[in-house]
Design a protein around this motif. Sequence first.
Motif, mmCIF file in Angstrom:
data_model
loop_
_atom_site.group_PDB
_atom_site.id
_atom_site.type_symbol
_atom_site.label_atom_id
_atom_site.label_comp_id
_atom_site.label_asym_id
_atom_site.label_seq_id
_atom_site.Cartn_x
_atom_site.Cartn_y
_atom_site.Cartn_z
ATOM 1 N N HIS A 17 -9.799 -6.906 19.099
ATOM 2 C CA HIS A 17 -9.536 -6.441 17.732
ATOM 3 C C HIS A 17 -8.084 -5.965 17.624
ATOM 4 N N PHE A 18 -7.392 -6.482 16.604
ATOM 5 C CA PHE A 18 -6.032 -6.041 16.297
ATOM 6 C C PHE A 18 -6.086 -5.053 15.128
ATOM 7 N N GLU A 19 -5.506 -3.893 15.334
ATOM 8 C CA GLU A 19 -5.400 -2.892 14.275
ATOM 9 C C GLU A 19 -3.922 -2.745 13.918
ATOM 10 N N ILE A 20 -3.560 -3.205 12.742
ATOM 11 C CA ILE A 20 -2.160 -3.245 12.312
ATOM 12 C C ILE A 20 -1.970 -2.226 11.199
ATOM 13 N N GLU A 21 -1.090 -1.258 11.438
ATOM 14 C CA GLU A 21 -0.755 -0.255 10.427
ATOM 15 C C GLU A 21 0.554 -0.654 9.753
ATOM 16 N N TRP A 22 0.563 -0.581 8.424
ATOM 17 C CA TRP A 22 1.752 -0.967 7.669
ATOM 18 C C TRP A 22 2.003 0.044 6.558
ATOM 19 N N THR A 23 3.230 0.060 6.085
ATOM 20 C CA THR A 23 3.619 1.013 5.048
ATOM 21 C C THR A 23 4.532 0.330 4.040
ATOM 22 N N LYS A 24 4.671 0.976 2.901
ATOM 23 C CA LYS A 24 5.590 0.492 1.872
ATOM 24 C C LYS A 24 6.944 1.157 2.097
ATOM 25 N N TYR A 25 7.967 0.327 2.177
ATOM 26 C CA TYR A 25 9.302 0.805 2.527
ATOM 27 C C TYR A 25 10.269 0.481 1.397
ATOM 28 N N GLY A 26 11.143 1.421 1.078
ATOM 29 C CA GLY A 26 12.182 1.164 0.084
ATOM 30 C C GLY A 26 11.889 1.806 -1.253
ATOM 31 N N SER A 27 12.365 1.145 -2.325
ATOM 32 C CA SER A 27 12.265 1.691 -3.670
ATOM 33 C C SER A 27 10.846 1.603 -4.202
ATOM 34 N N LEU A 28 10.496 2.555 -5.071
ATOM 35 C CA LEU A 28 9.182 2.508 -5.716
ATOM 36 C C LEU A 28 9.070 1.338 -6.668
ATOM 37 N N VAL A 29 10.201 0.870 -7.192
ATOM 38 C CA VAL A 29 10.175 -0.249 -8.128
ATOM 39 C C VAL A 29 9.830 -1.548 -7.414
ATOM 40 N N ASN A 30 10.373 -1.733 -6.212
ATOM 41 C CA ASN A 30 10.142 -2.970 -5.460
ATOM 42 C C ASN A 30 9.921 -2.618 -3.994
ATOM 43 N N PRO A 31 8.760 -2.043 -3.642
ATOM 44 C CA PRO A 31 8.524 -1.657 -2.245
ATOM 45 C C PRO A 31 8.352 -2.886 -1.357
ATOM 46 N N GLN A 32 8.763 -2.744 -0.084
ATOM 47 C CA GLN A 32 8.679 -3.815 0.891
ATOM 48 C C GLN A 32 7.691 -3.430 1.979
#
Length: 688
Positions: free
Chosen positions: A608-623
């Motif tokens: 099992h792969f558990e991948i944690e991710w987040t939103k990076y950058g501006s609130l208008v265009n998060p990456q």
Amino acid sequence: MLQTALSGNVKMCRIDFFWELRVDLGKQLKFPEIVATTSLRPDVVLTSATSKQVVLLELTVPWEDHIEEANERKRAKYQELVEECRRNGWRARCEPIEVGCRGFAGQSLCRVYNVLGITGASKQRAIREATEAAEVASRWLWIRRGDPWVGQRYLDTSWGIDHPRLGHLVGSLCPCEKHKDPCDINCCCDRECSEEMALFTGCLVPTLSGNKQLCSYDVASYSLRSTIDGYSEVMSSVRRETNKDILCIKSQNCVDGFSHRLPVLPTGRNFESLFKQFTSFTFNPDNSGQLSIEKLQDSSGYQYLDVIMTAGKSGERGFFWLPAAGVTAHCVDSNPAAFLKKQNSRCSRCLVLDRDCGSLPGLSMETYTNIQLFTGKNTNSSVVPVVVASIVLQSLDGTQHELNLSGEENINPELIHPTVCANVVLKVFYVMKYNPAGQIVNATVSLVLGFVREVPLPLEQEFDITFVQEVIQEAVVHYSGNPGYVVGQPVLSGQTTATGIERSINPRDTLSLLHTAEDQDCMLGPQRRSPVLFGLNALSGCILRLEDAANCSLVSQVILDVLRGQNYPHFVSAFGNSPLDNPLDWVPIKNIYNTKEAQSCSIPLSLHFEIEWTKYGSLVNPQAQIVSIKEEIQTNTTSLALLSGGSSILSITSSVSFIPVSAAALPGFRAKPTINAKLPSDFFFPFV
């Protein structure tokens, strides 16, 4: 001073008022004292004593990108003067005018013409004359840019200067010095002013700075202070300021870093030097990195217009001939073919069929196909043959059909009738493919053969040669976002090396799971795999038959390899386009191997792969950014027979889950401005 009555459809200026026009041209303009007392000198002053109106016009010729900045600067400069005129009972307005140094007229020019009542064709003509004058003046300054400043009078500004050639000389320049000998009033940097400085009321140029694009530049400051006697004294200083811009220039070591030099016109004297300087693939005034003529001539490949060389049967070198018309329309067979020169020619031959049909080389196919070409002009160059691409046979009535040749056979001309010759070459088309080094990679020829009847008219032949550069297919690297991941795109992965990260250019050769298929046996390969797609949870697997698990250690390693796949990666890309040479943008895969209780037969049951991710950058265009990835392998805690529940098969699974760990966005507010007001020390005098 020019006195005139403005006529036309004027917005502010009426035709029944008498207007006076003053221009700061020829001699120093003095602002009308009946309006206000000031040392400022606008370029143009319009006054009407009848209606008590005054119009200030200030012309600036800035760079086109700085037109708005120049307008605001000039308005701020004359704002106090306009207010003083209004306090004295005059209707005053200031109209800055901007004309770009390359002839672009700002909107302010059109607005001023409308104010002055200049409309229609007169307005268009006036705008054209103003823009042409700006272009002529800019060109003159550009041509004379290398000349020394005479008395340092060519710089024109009143609020500091930003010139690329000032550097550390800011303390010695004086842009407000309009006249060489007499003192310029309120010009604090004018060295001609000595006694007059005591009567100065202000400094026209308070600051004079160097090039603000540099990370460190000099700034000269001028100010006045009052002496005990009540006179003025000029205080000057030069300080070093630091530019905090991350794109500042550390050092300016290029002479032409801020401008382009005018091209040198070739003459009879400098032609040889210019020829040696610019005869290369790169046109660079600096000879570093430039190929010399000798190296070009010694290169292995052909150059433009070099004669293509052929190899004879015994190895002798010859020229590649392409027949063409000479002075007359008759074919000249000794016409050399030049490299990269496309040629298409038509010529004619006078024939006697019974004599020339089988003996004239220009009619035979072998003359144009049995050729060996040198790939380059050096003696050690390899040889490539001319390959026959196609042969088309044309009948007497003009119909054509392609011949299918089984081998390298030649179709020679043949006299099939006293008045008809078959298999005569009518058209020849060469295609030469070459590489960027100027070497011929391959050569093909297409021919049109036909039947020729003995007629009074000569035989017409067509010859054509075309050069095509070899297209080198570069490997295409696929990304999964720019910069953040896009949902549904593969998660990029790779291996670590001494120079960075290495990954396959195949988008499917990345972090993957087993592809679910009906009755997929873990021990029978090869198994199909599917890449891990960002943002999409997945579950797949295969089955293990208990009779295949007799050799537990061997089966355990086989199952682990099946779950991980070939070329198992150790890193995944944090972003969808992380560079390979920056290991900090790659996240390592953490391995968690859960064996729990030791069993006599320990086999991986799930991955099992558990991948944690987040939103990076501006609130208008998060990456989307991957911050961590864990690989968890679960083994059996009991015997395989108990896990199967009495069945003879056991399920092996692989899965992936994406967990968002983005923190909640918090609204941010700018700090309130603080008022730092200080009162003079004698503000409450004489009460305190």
